[in-house]
Scaffold this active site. Structure first.
Site, PDB file in Angstrom:
ATOM      1  N   TYR A   2      32.918  43.957  17.246  1.00  0.00           N
ATOM      2  CA  TYR A   2      33.052  45.106  16.341  1.00  0.00           C
ATOM      3  C   TYR A   2      34.452  45.701  16.420  1.00  0.00           C
ATOM      4  CZ  TYR A   2      32.343  50.038  14.992  1.00  0.00           C
ATOM      5  OH  TYR A   2      32.455  51.294  14.450  1.00  0.00           O
ATOM      6  N   ASP A  37      25.845  47.261  24.769  1.00  0.00           N
ATOM      7  CA  ASP A  37      25.668  48.006  23.527  1.00  0.00           C
ATOM      8  C   ASP A  37      24.420  47.456  22.837  1.00  0.00           C
ATOM      9  OD1 ASP A  37      25.761  48.564  20.701  1.00  0.00           O
ATOM     10  OD2 ASP A  37      27.824  49.205  20.933  1.00  0.00           O
ATOM     11  N   ILE A  42      22.679  49.098  20.211  1.00  0.00           N
ATOM     12  CA  ILE A  42      22.398  50.051  19.133  1.00  0.00           C
ATOM     13  C   ILE A  42      21.655  49.427  17.952  1.00  0.00           C
ATOM     14  CG2 ILE A  42      24.401  51.432  19.796  1.00  0.00           C
ATOM     15  CD1 ILE A  42      25.808  50.455  17.262  1.00  0.00           C
ATOM     16  N   LYS A  64      21.830  53.213  13.772  1.00  0.00           N
ATOM     17  CA  LYS A  64      21.478  51.953  13.104  1.00  0.00           C
ATOM     18  C   LYS A  64      19.964  51.757  13.017  1.00  0.00           C
ATOM     19  CE  LYS A  64      25.884  51.281  13.128  1.00  0.00           C
ATOM     20  NZ  LYS A  64      26.687  51.503  11.912  1.00  0.00           N
TER      21      LYS A  64
END
Length: 484
Positions: free
Chosen positions: A154, A239, A241, A278
């Site tokens: 990302y 991460d 999410i 998200k």
């Protein structure tokens, strides 16, 4: 009025404030600017740029709105909930409302299939996942230290972890020949390369499910990762999410599930970043979470959270919503079904015109392979193609180079931030572009060829539209209003 030049401004202001660490000048953000300057609208601007570079989950807002209407007491800004206004509006410490932390912990368990238990006292709030990542970077590393990060990753990580902390990100190069999987060999090679460059590695950052790939890390890979960080005595930041965006098998496996089974694992090295941006589609609420197994990290992160707390009004509303287990179960199931339906329709439409995508089963995007359309197999060639897609096809898709991909020709396409009609228009634009005749200079010949192509595409999309409207997830009888 006296104007001050940019050079003088930089002398007046701090180096941190005026450097390029935010990454705003990358193609990733340039695509957002192109959309902002000419935003698509079905009626007001039908020839504008369609936003396919923003990973937003807008497919289940009808369920959210229905819950809000049916639960007015959850908000202190309604007549029914105003009696709680004073208690929520006055000062709250940075631990967060107990009912909020309990509800978030329970939601995290639910999303992970009730395979693990989360302690509400280990939950630390932050201003979105952006704030959570920066907070962890401040806790775990000093300026000049580095985190290993598998590619592609990302683009926002460059801002979140590097800009204000001075921390570096060191790539673990992953390749398309094995679907960009994270391997022990790639991890060891990256670590050794960093050592040779005298870069101190303080941790490994992984994104599971992956942004931009939409793929999951399997149990063996997670075990290999934990074994690796334990052997190097470095931190692991996970991460997660996109945990609730999985829409097909295999199921999502959280690192928290693995560490419970690995007796040899040093839990003090394990930290999870989560948010509601998200999975629930609430990026505007700025709800980020750090969940650490390290007591010291929990304590110092909680102090640092003073700079980016979640408002108590937001905490109060979400505590009520997330505690409604009937609603949450329905939402997770329905969201998964709708994401799978949308992703399937999009990738099938692309396949019909010869565009392949990396096989994936999670996320709000997919990884599109346009290598065969490059004039030259370089990142310059990729950016040239990207500019054509932005400026002529009028689609904001994100080029792989902005995700630090090791190979040119890959693009991330977001599919959950638009309605069905916009999706169909986006597909038709891509199809026209891919199927347009090449090397035809005669205008009449070009027009004739285009008409034939458009007829083929139109017939193809009529079939897709028929399948789409008759699928279970989009049947009129499946509407929440009809069910009610």
């Amino acid at each position: 009025m006296v104007s001050i030049s940019n050079n003088n401004q930089k002398q007046l202001l701090s180096k941190m404030a005026t450097n390029d660490g935010h990454g705003e000048n990358s193609p990733y953000f340039d695509g957002w600017k192109a959309y902002a300057n000419d935003p698509f609208h079905l009626t007001d601007n039908p020839n504008g740029v369609i936003q396919m570079g923003l990973a937003e989950n807008q497919l289940c807002f009808d369920l959210i709105q229905e819950w809000v209407v049916n639960n007015p007491k959850a908000s202190i800004c309604t007549a029914e909930g105003a009696e709680n206004f004073q208690d929520i509006a006055i000062f709250q410490d940075y631990h967060g409302l107990p009912e909020f932390r309990q509800a978030v912990a329970r939601f995290m368990e639910k999303v992970r299939g009730d395979k693990v238990i989360f302690d509400p006292d280990r939950i630390v709030m932050s201003g979105g996942a952006t704030g959570a990542h920066e907070m962890l970077a401040f806790c775990l590393a000093d300026s000049g230290d580095a985190f290993l990060v598998p590619t592609p990753y990302y683009p926002g990580f460059d801002r979140d972890l590097r800009w204000r902390t001075g921390v570096q990100l060191f790539p673990v190069v992953c390749e398309s020949c094995n679907d960009f999987k994270v391997t022990k060999k790639a991890l060891e090679e990256a670590y050794e390369k960093a050592q040779q460059s005298n870069i101190k590695i303080k941790g490994l950052l992984i994104n599971n499910p992956s942004n931009p790939l939409g793929t999951l890390l399997d149990k063996d890979t997670l075990r290999d990762i934990i074994t690796f960080i334990n052997s190097k005595n470095i931190h692991l930041v996970c991460d997660e999410i996109y945990a609730a965006t999985v829409f097909d098998q295999p199921r999502f496996i959280s690192v928290s599930e693995i560490v419970e089974d690995m007796i040899e694992c040093n839990k003090d090295l394990i930290h999870i970043v989560y948010s509601l941006s998200k999975d629930l589609g609430f990026p505007g609420f700025r709800v980020g979470i750090v969940y650490s197994y390290n007591d010291t990290v929990v304590n110092i992160a909680r102090k640092m959270s003073s700079f980016g707390l979640v408002s108590t009004q937001t905490q109060h509303l979400l505590a009520s919503m997330l505690s409604d287990e009937v609603f949450i179960e329905k939402f997770i199931a329905e969201s998964s079904e709708r994401l799978g339906e949308r992703q399937g329709m999009f990738t099938k439409g692309l396949a019909e015109v010869g565009i392949s995508t990396l096989k994936s089963n999670a996320g709000l995007f997919f990884w599109m392979d346009l290598r065969r359309l490059l004039k030259e197999a370089t990142f310059d060639g990729e950016l040239e193609l990207w500019r054509i897609i932005i400026n002529e096809v009028k689609l904001n898709v994100s080029p792989g180079c902005s995700f630090h991909c090791s190979e040119p020709g890959w693009f991330r396409v977001c599919f959950a931030n638009m309605d069905d009609e916009t999706m169909r228009i986006a597909l038709k634009r891509i199809s026209y572009f891919v199927l347009q005749p090449k090397g035809l200079n005669n205008k009449a010949a070009v027009n004739k060829q285009c008409s034939r192509r458009k007829l083929q595409i139109s017939l193809s999309f009529r079939r897709l539209d028929h399948e789409f409207m008759n699928s279970p997830a989009h049947s009129p009888m499946n509407s929440p209003l009809v069910r009610t």
